[in-house]
Design a protein around this motif. Structure first.
Motif, PDB file in Angstrom:
ATOM      1  N   GLY A 210       0.817  -1.197   0.000  1.00  0.00           N
ATOM      2  CA  GLY A 210       0.000   0.000   0.000  1.00  0.00           C
ATOM      3  C   GLY A 210       0.852   1.248   0.000  1.00  0.00           C
ATOM      4  N   ASP A 211       0.203   2.396   0.050  1.00  0.00           N
ATOM      5  CA  ASP A 211       0.911   3.666  -0.012  1.00  0.00           C
ATOM      6  C   ASP A 211       1.907   3.841   1.131  1.00  0.00           C
ATOM      7  N   LEU A 212       1.599   3.286   2.298  1.00  0.00           N
ATOM      8  CA  LEU A 212       2.503   3.467   3.432  1.00  0.00           C
ATOM      9  C   LEU A 212       3.865   2.858   3.179  1.00  0.00           C
ATOM     10  N   ASP A 213       3.925   1.794   2.375  1.00  0.00           N
ATOM     11  CA  ASP A 213       5.219   1.184   2.062  1.00  0.00           C
ATOM     12  C   ASP A 213       6.120   2.176   1.335  1.00  0.00           C
ATOM     13  N   GLY A 214       5.562   2.837   0.332  1.00  0.00           N
ATOM     14  CA  GLY A 214       6.343   3.819  -0.420  1.00  0.00           C
ATOM     15  C   GLY A 214       6.805   4.966   0.465  1.00  0.00           C
ATOM     16  N   MET A 215       5.930   5.429   1.342  1.00  0.00           N
ATOM     17  CA  MET A 215       6.283   6.530   2.243  1.00  0.00           C
ATOM     18  C   MET A 215       7.372   6.107   3.220  1.00  0.00           C
ATOM     19  N   HIS A 216       7.268   4.887   3.711  1.00  0.00           N
ATOM     20  CA  HIS A 216       8.230   4.391   4.694  1.00  0.00           C
ATOM     21  C   HIS A 216       9.604   4.186   4.054  1.00  0.00           C
ATOM     22  N   ILE A 217       9.612   3.607   2.861  1.00  0.00           N
ATOM     23  CA  ILE A 217      10.872   3.384   2.151  1.00  0.00           C
ATOM     24  C   ILE A 217      11.509   4.716   1.768  1.00  0.00           C
ATOM     25  N   ALA A 218      10.689   5.665   1.353  1.00  0.00           N
ATOM     26  CA  ALA A 218      11.211   6.994   1.013  1.00  0.00           C
ATOM     27  C   ALA A 218      11.863   7.645   2.223  1.00  0.00           C
ATOM     28  N   ASN A 219      11.243   7.482   3.392  1.00  0.00           N
ATOM     29  CA  ASN A 219      11.836   8.038   4.617  1.00  0.00           C
ATOM     30  C   ASN A 219      13.190   7.397   4.905  1.00  0.00           C
ATOM     31  N   PHE A 220      13.293   6.093   4.688  1.00  0.00           N
ATOM     32  CA  PHE A 220      14.562   5.392   4.914  1.00  0.00           C
ATOM     33  C   PHE A 220      15.641   5.907   3.959  1.00  0.00           C
ATOM     34  N   PHE A 221      15.280   6.030   2.679  1.00  0.00           N
ATOM     35  CA  PHE A 221      16.255   6.542   1.700  1.00  0.00           C
ATOM     36  C   PHE A 221      16.663   7.972   2.013  1.00  0.00           C
ATOM     37  N   ASN A 222      15.690   8.789   2.401  1.00  0.00           N
ATOM     38  CA  ASN A 222      15.993  10.188   2.713  1.00  0.00           C
ATOM     39  C   ASN A 222      16.841  10.319   3.978  1.00  0.00           C
ATOM     40  N   ALA A 223      16.694   9.354   4.901  1.00  0.00           N
ATOM     41  CA  ALA A 223      17.544   9.357   6.088  1.00  0.00           C
ATOM     42  C   ALA A 223      18.999   9.115   5.695  1.00  0.00           C
TER      43      ALA A 223
ATOM     44  N   ARG B  56      20.326   9.662   2.468  1.00  0.00           N
ATOM     45  CA  ARG B  56      20.834  10.658   1.517  1.00  0.00           C
ATOM     46  C   ARG B  56      20.776  12.086   2.031  1.00  0.00           C
ATOM     47  N   LEU B  57      19.720  12.394   2.814  1.00  0.00           N
ATOM     48  CA  LEU B  57      19.467  13.788   3.186  1.00  0.00           C
ATOM     49  C   LEU B  57      19.512  14.016   4.695  1.00  0.00           C
ATOM     50  N   ASP B  58      19.865  12.979   5.452  1.00  0.00           N
ATOM     51  CA  ASP B  58      19.911  13.064   6.910  1.00  0.00           C
ATOM     52  C   ASP B  58      18.549  13.406   7.501  1.00  0.00           C
ATOM     53  N   GLU B  59      17.483  12.976   6.821  1.00  0.00           N
ATOM     54  CA  GLU B  59      16.131  13.159   7.351  1.00  0.00           C
ATOM     55  C   GLU B  59      15.946  12.268   8.578  1.00  0.00           C
ATOM     56  N   LYS B  60      15.167  12.725   9.553  1.00  0.00           N
ATOM     57  CA  LYS B  60      14.918  11.931  10.746  1.00  0.00           C
ATOM     58  C   LYS B  60      14.176  10.659  10.367  1.00  0.00           C
ATOM     59  N   GLN B  61      14.680   9.525  10.854  1.00  0.00           N
ATOM     60  CA  GLN B  61      14.060   8.242  10.528  1.00  0.00           C
ATOM     61  C   GLN B  61      12.815   8.026  11.380  1.00  0.00           C
ATOM     62  N   ASN B  62      11.716   7.646  10.748  1.00  0.00           N
ATOM     63  CA  ASN B  62      10.472   7.439  11.476  1.00  0.00           C
ATOM     64  C   ASN B  62      10.542   6.236  12.407  1.00  0.00           C
ATOM     65  N   SER B  63      11.365   5.258  12.038  1.00  0.00           N
ATOM     66  CA  SER B  63      11.455   4.046  12.863  1.00  0.00           C
ATOM     67  C   SER B  63      12.893   3.539  12.879  1.00  0.00           C
TER      68      SER B  63
END
Length: 279
Positions: free
Chosen positions: A201-214, A216-223
């Motif tokens: 579902g859509d949450l998978d894409g959002m979760h994976i994007a957060n991991f990649f951004n963590a 590449r971009l030092d974004e805070k990891q949701n989990s």
């Protein structure tokens, strides 16, 4: 634990931290499905598309049977961990996040295998209770073979507070007062599978994007993995309590069992020769 990237769940947990339902004390995690019998497997040739040796990884080697791959391995102790660690992981994680708790002080499990006489090796219906400091607790209700209530979704988490209740799912955030009257509902813009064997579902894409951004971009990891591992430990402790058939007292700093040496024997699995971890 992709729901940690859901906009509605993030909003709900922020609201909980701000006191929207008062002092939170209970998280109720549940999963309900109508899984059929997996039968009694027979030895067959391994499919040409499957590397059976590599697939088994560190598990002691077993013969290939026609009711193991690709999904029913969840119900065999050699490779799987039952419903609590298949789907309970998702919902227990949300409860733990919402309550702000880590490892428990005690774990109790009731349940068993009720529906079919087949190769399934875990409870197909199970209830686990975890107690934490500050008088908080989480329950897991797993109904693998028998839908709980028609009016409830197949999975979710309900958070109880001194001033209200919140229902969380992969689709929505629903807030109620103490009398059960709805206060506000928020919904995800995209859908997510809930009780099929894919769960995409859509949450998978959002979760994976957060991991990649963590990365590449030092974004805070949701989990973060260190936090996710705590939820994983809770699921293992639920299975250990079920096998022990007594309440397990737990060291909340390590997760280790204090009152049952036999249960602690399950702290480490049996490994295939050559696959033991190098510590």
């Amino acid at each position: 634990n992709q729901q940690r990237s859901a906009r509605t769940s993030i909003t709900a947990v922020r609201d909980i931290r701000n006191g929207i339902i008062g002092n939170v004390y209970k998280g109720e995690a549940y999963y309900s499905n109508s899984r059929s019998s997996i039968g009694n497997g027979v030895d067959i040739a391994v499919p040409s598309t499957l590397n059976w040796d590599l697939w088994q990884g560190p598990a002691p080697r077993k013969a290939y049977k026609d009711n193991i791959h690709p999904y029913n391995w969840h119900w065999f102790r050699n490779w799987g961990t039952g419903e609590i660690h298949n789907n309970g992981t998702h919902e227990i994680d949300i409860c733990r996040w919402a309550l702000g708790v880590d490892l428990p002080e005690s774990v109790t499990s009731f349940g068993g295998k009720y529906a079919y006489d087949d190769d399934w090796q875990f409870p197909d219906n199970q209830q686990v209770t975890y107690t934490f400091s500050d008088n908080k607790f989480i329950t897991w209700n797993g109904h693998s073979r028998g839908v709980m209530k028609p009016e409830q979704p197949g999975r979710g988490a309900t958070i109880y507070g001194s001033k209200g209740t919140i229902e969380l799912s992969r689709e929505s955030y629903k807030l109620y007062d103490l009398d059960g009257r709805p206060i506000k509902f928020e919904f995800e813009t995209g859908g997510s599978a809930t009780i099929d064997t894919m769960g995409a579902g859509d949450l998978d894409g959002m979760h994976i994007a957060n991991f990649f951004n963590a990365i590449r971009l030092d974004e805070k990891q949701n989990s973060p993995i260190a936090d996710a591992s705590i939820t994983t430990m809770l699921c293992h402790l639920g299975n250990m309590a079920q096998d022990a058939r007594e309440t397990l007292e737990v060291d909340p700093t390590t997760g280790k069992i204090l009152n049952n040496k036999q249960a602690m024997a399950a702290w480490k699995r049996e490994y295939e020769n050559g696959w033991e971890p190098k510590l």
